[in-house]
Every structure is written in C-alpha cells, then in structure tokens.
Design an enzyme around this catalytic site. Structure first.
Site, short mmCIF file in Angstrom:
data_model
loop_
_atom_site.label_atom_id
_atom_site.label_comp_id
_atom_site.label_asym_id
_atom_site.label_seq_id
_atom_site.Cartn_x
_atom_site.Cartn_y
_atom_site.Cartn_z
N ARG A 35 44.42 42.89 44.60
CA ARG A 35 43.53 42.77 45.76
C ARG A 35 43.22 44.18 46.24
O ARG A 35 44.09 44.92 46.67
CB ARG A 35 44.22 41.98 46.89
CG ARG A 35 43.31 41.70 48.08
CD ARG A 35 42.23 40.69 47.70
NE ARG A 35 41.52 40.20 48.86
CZ ARG A 35 40.26 40.51 49.18
NH1 ARG A 35 39.58 41.32 48.38
NH2 ARG A 35 39.68 40.00 50.24
N GLY A 36 41.95 44.56 46.11
CA GLY A 36 41.56 45.94 46.34
C GLY A 36 41.94 46.48 47.70
O GLY A 36 42.45 47.59 47.83
N ASP A 96 44.32 45.83 49.60
CA ASP A 96 45.76 46.02 49.78
C ASP A 96 46.32 47.18 48.98
O ASP A 96 47.16 47.96 49.47
CB ASP A 96 46.52 44.74 49.38
CG ASP A 96 46.30 43.60 50.35
OD1 ASP A 96 46.63 42.46 49.98
OD2 ASP A 96 45.82 43.83 51.47
N THR A 97 45.89 47.32 47.73
CA THR A 97 46.61 48.21 46.82
C THR A 97 45.74 49.15 46.02
O THR A 97 46.24 49.94 45.22
CB THR A 97 47.44 47.37 45.82
OG1 THR A 97 46.54 46.50 45.11
CG2 THR A 97 48.50 46.55 46.53
N ARG A 98 44.40 49.07 46.19
CA ARG A 98 43.53 49.87 45.33
C ARG A 98 43.83 51.36 45.41
O ARG A 98 43.91 52.06 44.39
CB ARG A 98 42.07 49.63 45.71
CG ARG A 98 41.09 50.42 44.83
CD ARG A 98 39.66 50.33 45.37
NE ARG A 98 39.22 48.98 45.57
CZ ARG A 98 38.78 48.17 44.61
NH1 ARG A 98 38.74 48.60 43.38
NH2 ARG A 98 38.39 46.94 44.89
N GLY A 134 32.38 35.22 48.23
CA GLY A 134 31.61 34.12 47.70
C GLY A 134 31.12 34.34 46.29
O GLY A 134 30.64 33.42 45.64
N GLU A 137 40.41 34.98 38.64
CA GLU A 137 40.99 35.90 37.67
C GLU A 137 42.35 35.39 37.20
O GLU A 137 42.66 35.36 36.01
CB GLU A 137 41.15 37.27 38.33
CG GLU A 137 40.66 38.44 37.52
CD GLU A 137 40.81 39.75 38.29
OE1 GLU A 137 41.86 39.98 38.92
OE2 GLU A 137 39.86 40.53 38.27
#
Length: 1036
Positions: free
Chosen positions: A22-23, A25-27, A55, A89
């Site tokens: 999840r970008g 949060d952790t990107r 969406g 994903e």
C-alpha cells in the site's frame, strides 16, 4: 510508472520478485529500502509506482507482471485492505502461489497475522468499506490464505529493526534464486548435487568467519566445484577474490606469495595500486584492511601451511559473515591451519561417469548401443575420476571397436590406483615427436604463450603448430585466451603424469633426467659437476650459483639443446672466461640467459647448432673475443637487447631473421656488413641512444619487413632505404634529431605502418602519397605545418594521427580516404576549419578535435554513419552542434567539455547507442532537451560547471535505468528513483566497446580530478593508442 532494478533475469520468469504494498503506508520508507536492497543484490524486482485513483481496476499489464514473477513479497500494513487495487493484486498472487512455479511471502509490517487472517483490528477497519463489494468474498479468502503462509512479522523479527529484517529477506530470496538459477557447463555432470552440498556447509546466514576446505586428488574437480560455488554465491558478499594456482605461483619466485597477497587486497579493496614490500608487511596490511568488508575468498590449490598463513592467517583478519574456501590435495595443510570444516570431493557415480564419458566419446548422454559394455568397462577403469573420464572419452572418440578393445586390454595391466598411468594412455597414443612436445610443455612450458612455445619448439627442431593442435585434440592441453593472446595450459594431473614419465626411469638420479626444471636439483647437479648426456632441457632461476660454476657444470651435458637461465648477480664488473675454461655444450639450439654476466661467449663454445640466442640485460660486449671468428650459420634469432654490446660482427651470423639490439646504449654504429643478412626480416634498434647513422648498404637487406629506429640519434635516413621493397613497418618515434625523410620514400610500396612522432620533421616528401598500402600513419608532436594537397593515393590508410602538430588546415583530398577509421587532431592549436566534405569518410569511427580552434562542424559530418567517438572538449570557439545529430547513429562517446555550446539539439535524444556525454564546464548550457530521457543507453553524464547542475532534470530522465551523473549533488530533488552515483571530482570507470583505447586525464581546478577511461571493443586492429592530457584550470 513502473521501475525495475537491474540484474540477471531468471530463465523462466521476467521478474525475480513482485512487490505488493500500500503506497501511502510504505512506499517511501520500508518498501523503498527493501527495493534498493534487492536491487543491490541484483534481484530483478517489479515495483508498481503508479499513483492509482480510487475505483480503478487492476490492469492486464499488472496481471501479466504478477504471472511473470517467481516470488511475491506482500507487505501487509494498516491500510493495505482499504485498496481494492491491492486486494485484486493479492487475489492474483494467491492464484499463482497455488502453482508449483511461484512462492509468496507475507510481511506483517505494522499489523499482526491474526488481523489479516480474521480481518480484525486495523485491517478490519480498512476492509469495512468493501463489505458490499461483489469481490468481497474472494478478497477475504485471499487475505486468510496469505496470512497462513510462512513469512516475517516485523515486531517479532530482529527486535523490530527494519534494516535487519530487510537483510534477512534479501538473503533468503538470494539463496532461493541461487538454487533455482543453477546453470553450469553442460559437460559438468553431477555438479549440481556437489554444489548444493558445499553451499549448505557454508551456512551463509550465520554471522561468523568460516574457513572451509575442499580436499581430493588431482583431477577430481576441486577447482571446478570451488569456481561454480564462487560464481553462484559471490553476489551475496561485498567483495570477492578467486586466487588460482596458489601452489604454482607461490613457488615460482621469491615474490610469489607477495603477488598473491596483492591480488587478494586488490580484488577486495578494488584498488589496483596495492604495493607490498614483503610477506610480513602483506600480512599486516591484510589484518588492517580486510576487517571492514564481508568477503568471499577462494584459495585454490594450496599445498603448504605458509601459504595459508600469508593469505588467510586468522579468522579475525576478516569481517563476520566472510567465507574462505580452500582447495588442496593435502588434508594435513587444512588440519595444521585449524580448518575444521573439510569437504571431500566425491568422485562420479557410475551413472554420472557414463553420462560424462558419453558426452566426450559420443556427443550424447548415453553410449551407442554397440558400445554400452565397452563404455562400462572404461568407466570402471577410470574409477570415477572426472579428468580421466574426459581424457579417455576424447581418446576413444571416433575409434572403431578393435581400437577400443585393444585399449581396454592394455588398461587391464594398469592398477586402478596408478591414476597417472591411466592418464598416460593419451600420451602413449602420440607419435614420437608429439610425445617430446608434450613432455616439454609438461616439464617446462606450461602457462607460456602459445607463440613463445612455438618459437622455442621450432628452434629445437619440432613442427610445433601441428604438434600443439594434436595435444589439444587429445585433451592433454587447453588453450586459454587472455588479453588478446593465447596461452597453453595443462591440468595439474596431466602435468604430473608428464613429469613422472621423465623421472621414473631414474627416480633417484636427477642428473639422468632428460629435462630439469627444479632449481634445487639443477643447482646441486651443477655445483657438483654431475651432469650427464641424458639431459636435453634445463630451465634455471637462481640467485645462489656463481655463473662460472653454472657454465662449468654444463660441460658434461653434451646433448643439451635448450638452456634458459635467469640469474641475478651483484657483481658490477664484467669478468672474462678463461681461454681453456668452461663452455656451453655445442649441441645447444636455444640459449637464453637473462643477465648473462660475461663480456663474450666462451672461447671453446662453437655454437654451430644455435638457432636462438637471447641475452637480455646482460654484460656481453661482443659475441666473441677479437681473435675469434666463429660463424653461427644456423642462428636465426639474436636478441642482445639492453646489454653492454659495443660492436657486432654480422658476417658471423649470415642467416639471421630477427635481430634485436634495442636498448644497447653503448652501440655506436651498425656494421657495414649488414648487407650479408639476406634473410633478416626484423631489426630493432629502439633505444640505441648514441646511434647516429645507418649503414649505407642497409638497402641490400631485401627481406627486411620491420625496422624500429625509435629513440635513436639518427639525423637522416639514407636515400637508398627506399630499395627495401619488403619493408612493412618503420618506426622513428622520438628520433629527436630527425628533420626530414628521403624524397623517394614513396617507393616503399609495401609499407603498412609509418610512425614519426616526436621528431623534427616539418614537411613530408611529395612521394609520401605513393604509399598506397599504408594503414597507420603517426605524426604526433612533430613540427609538421601542412599535408600534401593530394592524399588520395593513401587509399588503405585506416589511422592518421596529427595530434600536437602545427597543421592549419586539412586538404580536401583527405575526404577521399575511404578506409580511414581514426583521425586524431587534438592539440592542433592552429586548426580552425574542417573540409566541407568530411562526411565522405564513411568508415571513420573516432574523430578527435580536442583543444583545436574549430568554430563549427561541417554540415555533412552527420553522414559519418560509423562514428563511435567524437571528441570536441576544450574547443573554446565551438558554439553549436549540427541539428541533425541523430544521423550519427553509432555514436557512443561525445565529449563537449569547455566549449561555448549554448544548447543541445533535440536530435541528440535519438542517439540510441550513446553511453557517455561529457558537458563539464559548458558554462553557457542551461538545460537539456525535453526528450533527453530517450537516451536509453546513456550511462555516464558529466555536467560539472554548467548551469544544468543547479536545475532539476527533465521528467523523461526518470526512465534512464543505468545513468550515472557526475558533477553536482543538487540535481536530484525530483528524481530520487534514478540509479545514480555521484563523485564530485574523482571519477573512475571502464567501458567496453569497439576499439582498444586508453585515456588518462588529470584536472587541477582548486582540487585534483583524476579521471580514468578505458575503452575496449570488438574492433579488430593491431594498434593501441595512448593519450595523456594535462589540464590546469584557474577558473573561479
């Protein structure tokens, strides 16, 4: 935008690893660090960097990327389940995980596995918004399945340290990929199992220093096993070094161990300038400097404890995590060094042996039907030794059944324990002259260049070229290609077999051996005058024996045909040999004595069989004392370079083909009787500093092809030199007194190379244009002011070097040189324009105009379709480039440093092969073209001292995966995802392209800038060009 790291791709998959995260949060933290660590280990990783709007559905491209990945890392964080994209994903990942080809690993970053499994806690809150979604059911199932997988939970791993967790993950994946991507030579049967066994004993994850021994008999595959493991595992270490042939190198000279210490330090520290004055100093340096890196070192073929003490003395020399692999035939060496992990090399099983034998004997994995029983008998006799199997397979390949049966009958009389006798089968099958060649290589010439071996063997009367080919076909030698040369190698076991053949007839009487190569044995025989007529070859390297004793000890060796002596003596005087004193054996055909200490050859030596005489760095003044006139009518090669030679009676050597007197500083003149040398092809006088004149009769040496007069005091060449009809190479470099060439030099119609650098030549004879076979013409640093107007006659010219001359213009006719590949004009301070038709030089690959007054390039320069390098650095008047620069489709290197270029044409972005662009100190250049990122091959970009260095790069540059930018640290404010390396003013890198090329630049600019550029390519050329530029800048 999707970015991926650079690495080796697995055979079955496009990507090694797919990152799901999840970008928000952790990107920019954990995932970014994990991706960098994977990239550093050359693990090819997919990381989706697009900002996905709510969406939006997962794309088909992303699904393909998931399917094309071997491993999946799923980073579960608090908001992971809030993204339908992430959940889609995950569904696709779990579907792939169910197949045998894929594996998924969950990482629980700031959530617990139970939260993911039950969709509770923060995961439950994030998932709540999807409760009514049609795909909610399969999303829940995917989360549950993923949570049940084996993975890593941050707070329970490495005390919650992210960096340590990343290190654990990367090492785990690297080991998994190593076992999957196992690729070795197809003929290395059974290697996979052996490699896995050794890797398991390495225990890479354990943070200790570990020394592992590999022991076994010669030819059993120890070195091969170590090499495969080294190649497979070295990427897990910060530095690496594979030290081959420790036994051989350490015993070959007094400095052998020091050279090995230098090799290890140079490899590990990546510093080629390491210098050691003694083994003890080397130990101390290794103790100090090896501790800071986790290293993998292989010490191959160790046979003495002092080698291990010098190269891997104690575990504390190395950083924890390091591994040292030692191969040896002697287990005692390992035990003495307290190596407790000893790996025995297993010989081949019957099944593996049949497979290996069949590949050599039949070119397939199993024998032909009619040869199955015979093949099994061969394999039983070979007893699982890989080297024996390959030699027997090669020996029997193509032979009929009767030959097989006869060979097997012969094998029955040879005990299995006597491996050397098994190997001797290939030797026995040789014809007598090939046997002699084999023994020469095994005892003396192993590791020499192929050309030198041929030279020596032919001097001793053998047909060497076909002989070496036969040995290669029989798997008795191998030919190694290195640095453009060929070297003859031989496996240790076969070397032992050959030496055993020489020794076994008189095992305790060395003086009766046909070949002597051990210094201590030779010294004993010579010192005690024990020589016999059985000895035919001697190679001696000594600092102990008196040279008089050496010659005296040779007296009884009446059949000696080869003698090579390297002797160091501290005696500054030049002694004479007694009139009736010792002498060389008259049977000698090849005599080499480096450092020969006497003023002449022994008076009683006839030398009537000599083919080659080489006495480099000796004190010889003349061949014979004045009253002696012995004709050496078989002598073809004479090398007295760097000796004290004062005069030479060439009438005594009528059949010379090569005469090397280079560096003979006391040689005043060449005797007039040189005309007698009707077979002379090569004459080297390079460095004969006081030599002022050539013999007037030199023109009678009609076979002369190579004449090197460099660094002599020659003032002029005789006009009749033009009668040397076969002359191909003429070098006059650094003849500082030479002011002109003969007017009729154009009559040298076969001349290929003419080198006149650093002479006082101001003009060229008109006849120069008649040299229609000339390939290489070098006029560097001469006073030349102009070229002949008509150069079209030089139709074969490929390289023209006019650097640092006073040339003001190039004649238009230069454009008619259709084969010209290199045109070097750097430092032509008066050159302002180029011919308008320069683009007609269709073969031109390198054009160097550095430090000229060129203001513009002709428009048709874009027609140079093969141009690889364009050097325009420090052309202070150059303001612009051609607009259609993209037509230079082969351009690899473009140097524009210190020009007045204000902008780069948009067409530069179409140079698909450009790898290096130098814009240093282009102070008027402010920006790149918008499509600059299309330079997909660009690796090195220099922008120091430009306005660009203070500005953000264009967005398109983010697509450039391999780019290294030099000259500023302020340009990456918006481009943190480029693989970039910065080194303000200390750059070193290597290229490999098309030509052999070396440059060295030293910049002084309120700092020191050392920049080394090595350029090598596939272009076939006999030339190597060296440039040295010294710049001093006083700019603020």
């Amino acid at each position: 935008m999707a970015s991926s790291s650079t690495s080796s791709i697995d055979k079955s998959f496009k990507y090694d690893v797919f990152l799901s995260f999840r970008g928000e949060d952790t990107r920019t933290n954990f995932v970014d660090h994990l991706y960098s660590a994977l990239e550093h280990k050359n693990i090819y990783t997919y990381k989706d960097d697009q900002r996905i709007k709510k969406g939006k559905r997962i794309s088909d491209e992303l699904i393909r990327s998931i399917q094309d990945s071997k491993f999946y890392i799923i980073v579960f964080s608090k908001n992971y389940a809030s993204s339908s994209w992430c959940l889609d994903e995950l569904v696709n990942i779990m579907e792939c995980h169910k197949t045998i080809e894929h594996t998924a690993y969950p990482i629980f970053y700031d959530v617990e596995p139970s939260e993911v499994r039950k969709q509770s806690g923060t995961i439950g809150e994030a998932f709540a918004q999807h409760e009514k979604a049609p795909a909610a059911g399969k999303w829940r199932e995917a989360l549950k399945e993923a949570a049940d997988l084996s993975g890593w939970e941050l707070k329970k791993t490495a005390d919650g340290h992210e960096a340590k967790l990343i290190e654990i993950i990367v090492e785990h994946l690297a080991l998994e990929l190593c076992s999957i991507d196992f690729s070795v030579d197809e003929k290395l049967v059974g290697m996979e199992t052996r490699v896995k066994g050794l890797i398991s004993s390495l225990e890479i994850g354990i943070n200790d220093v570990r020394m592992i021994g590999i022991k076994g008999m010669g030819g059993g595959g120890k070195t091969t096993l170590a090499r495969v493991v080294f190649d497979q595992m070295s990427f897990l270490f910060e530095s690496k070094s594979f030290v081959e042939n420790v036994r051989e190198v350490s015993s070959s000279s007094l400095s052998g161990l020091m050279s090995l210490q230098c090799q290890v330090l140079s490899d590990v520290l990546n510093d080629k300038g390491i210098s050691i004055r003694g083994v003890h100093e080397g130990k101390n340096m290794m103790k100090r400097r090896m501790r800071g890196r986790k290293v993998l070192v292989v010490l191959d073929d160790v046979d003495h404890i002092n080698q291990l003490e010098a190269l891997a003395g104690e575990p504390y020399w190395f950083m924890p995590g390091s591994r040292i692999i030692i191969t040896t035939r002697d287990e005692k060496v390992l035990l003495a060094h307290r190596v407790t992990l000893i790996h025995d090399v297993d010989l081949l099983s019957d099944k593996e042996a049949i497979c290996l034998f069949s590949r050599y004997a039949f070119g397939r994995d199993i024998p032909f039907t009619d040869y199955e029983e015979l093949s099994e008998q061969v394999v039983r006799y070979a007893a699982g030794l890989p080297l024996t199997i390959t030699i027997l397979g090669s020996f029997l390949c193509g032979e009929d059944k009767p030959e097989w049966e006869d060979a097997l009958e012969r094998l029955k009389t040879i005990p299995l324990t006597e491996t050397l006798k098994i190997l001797e089968l290939s030797y026995t099958a040789l014809e007598d002259d090939y046997k002699e060649i084999f023994l020469d290589v095994a005892c003396i010439m192993k590791g020499w260049s192929k050309n030198k071996i041929i030279h020596v063997l032919e001097s001793c009367g053998f047909h060497a070229i076909i002989g070496l080919r036969v040995l290669q076909q029989k798997s008795l030698i191998t030919i190694d290609h290195h640095g453009g040369n060929e070297y003859v190698l031989m496996h240790d076991h076969i070397e032992e077999m050959g030496r055993n053949i020489v020794r076994r007839s008189n095992p305790n009487m060395h003086e009766k051996h046909s070949r002597l190569w051990k210094n201590e044995e030779i010294e004993y025989i010579l010192a005690n005058d024990l020589g016999t007529e059985e000895t035919r070859y001697i190679q001696l390297r000594t600092t102990k024996l008196d040279p008089y004793i050496v010659i005296k000890g040779l007296g009884k060796m009446k059949a000696l045909i080869y003698l090579s002596v390297f002797m160091v003596t501290d005696n500054p005087s030049i002694p004479e040999l007694d009139t009736f004193g010792p002498s060389f054996p008259d049977a000698l055909r090849y005599l080499e004595w480096n450092g020969y200490p006497f003023r002449s050859l022994p008076k009683t030596f006839q030398g009537n069989n000599l083919v080659k005489l080489e006495m480099l760095h000796g004190k010889i003044i003349q061949l014979w004392e004045m009253e002696e006139r012995k004709v050496l009518d078989k002598l073809r090669f004479l090398d007295l370079s760097y000796s004290k030679l004062r005069t030479l009676d060439l009438g005594l050597t009528p059949n010379l083909e090569t005469l090397n007197l280079g560096g003979c500083c006391d040689l005043v003149e060449i005797p007039g009787d040189i005309w007698m040398l009707e077979q002379l092809k090569s004459l080297n006088l390079n460095g004969c500093l006081v030599l002022e004149n050539l013999p007037e009769d030199l023109h009678w040496v009609r076979c002369l092809e190579d004449l090197d007069l460099s660094s002599t005091n020659i003032k002029h060449l005789p006009d009749n030199i033009s009668m040397l009809k076969n002359l191909k190479f003429l070098s006059l470099d650094k003849c500082n007194s030479l002011e002109r060439l003969p007017e009729n030099i154009g009559r040298l119609k076969y001349l290929k190379e003419l080198s006149l650098s650093d002479t006082k030549i101001k003009r060229l004879p008109d006849s120069i244009i008649l040299l229609n076979r000339l390939n290489f013409f070098k006029l560097r640093r001469t006073s030349l002011e102009k070229l002949p107007e008509d150069l079209s006659g030089l139709e074969c010219l490929t390289s023209l070097d006019l650097s640092s001359t006073d040339i003001k213009y190039l004649p238009d006719s230069i454009c008619e040189l259709k084969h010209l590949e290199f045109l070097k004009l750097e430092d032509c301070a008066f050159l302002e324009t180029l011919p308008n038709d320069l683009g007609h030089l269709e073969c031109l690959e390198v054009l160097d105009l550095s430090r000229t007054k060129i203001k513009y390039l002709p428009d048709n320069i874009i027609m140079l379709k093969n141009l690889c390098e364009l050097h325009l650095d420090k052309c202070l008047s150059l303001e612009k480039l051609p607009e259609d620069l993209d037509c230079l489709e082969c351009l690899v290197l473009l140097r524009l440093a210190q020009t007045k270029i204000k902008h780069l044409p948009d067409s530069i972005c179409m140079l698909k092969h450009l790898k290096s662009l130098d814009l240093n100190h282009c102070s008027l250049l402010k920006k790149f073209p918008a499509e600059f990122g299309r330079l997909e091959c660009l690796e090195h970009l220099h922008i120091g001292g430009t306005s660009i260095s203070q500005s953000p790069l264009p967005e398109s540059i983010l697509m450039m995966k391999c780019l290294c930018v030099y000259g500023s640290t302020g340009i990456l404010k918006s481009s943190d995802e480029i693989q970039t390396f910065f080194s303000e003013y200390d750059d070193q890198y290597d290229y490999q392209y098309d030509v052999t090329y070396d440059y060295t630049y030293d910049y002084t600019y309120d700092y020191t800038y050392n920049y080394t550029y090595n350029y090598t390519s596939d272009y076939t050329s006999d030339y190597t060009y060296d440039y040295t530029y010294d710049y001093t800048y006083d700019d603020e």
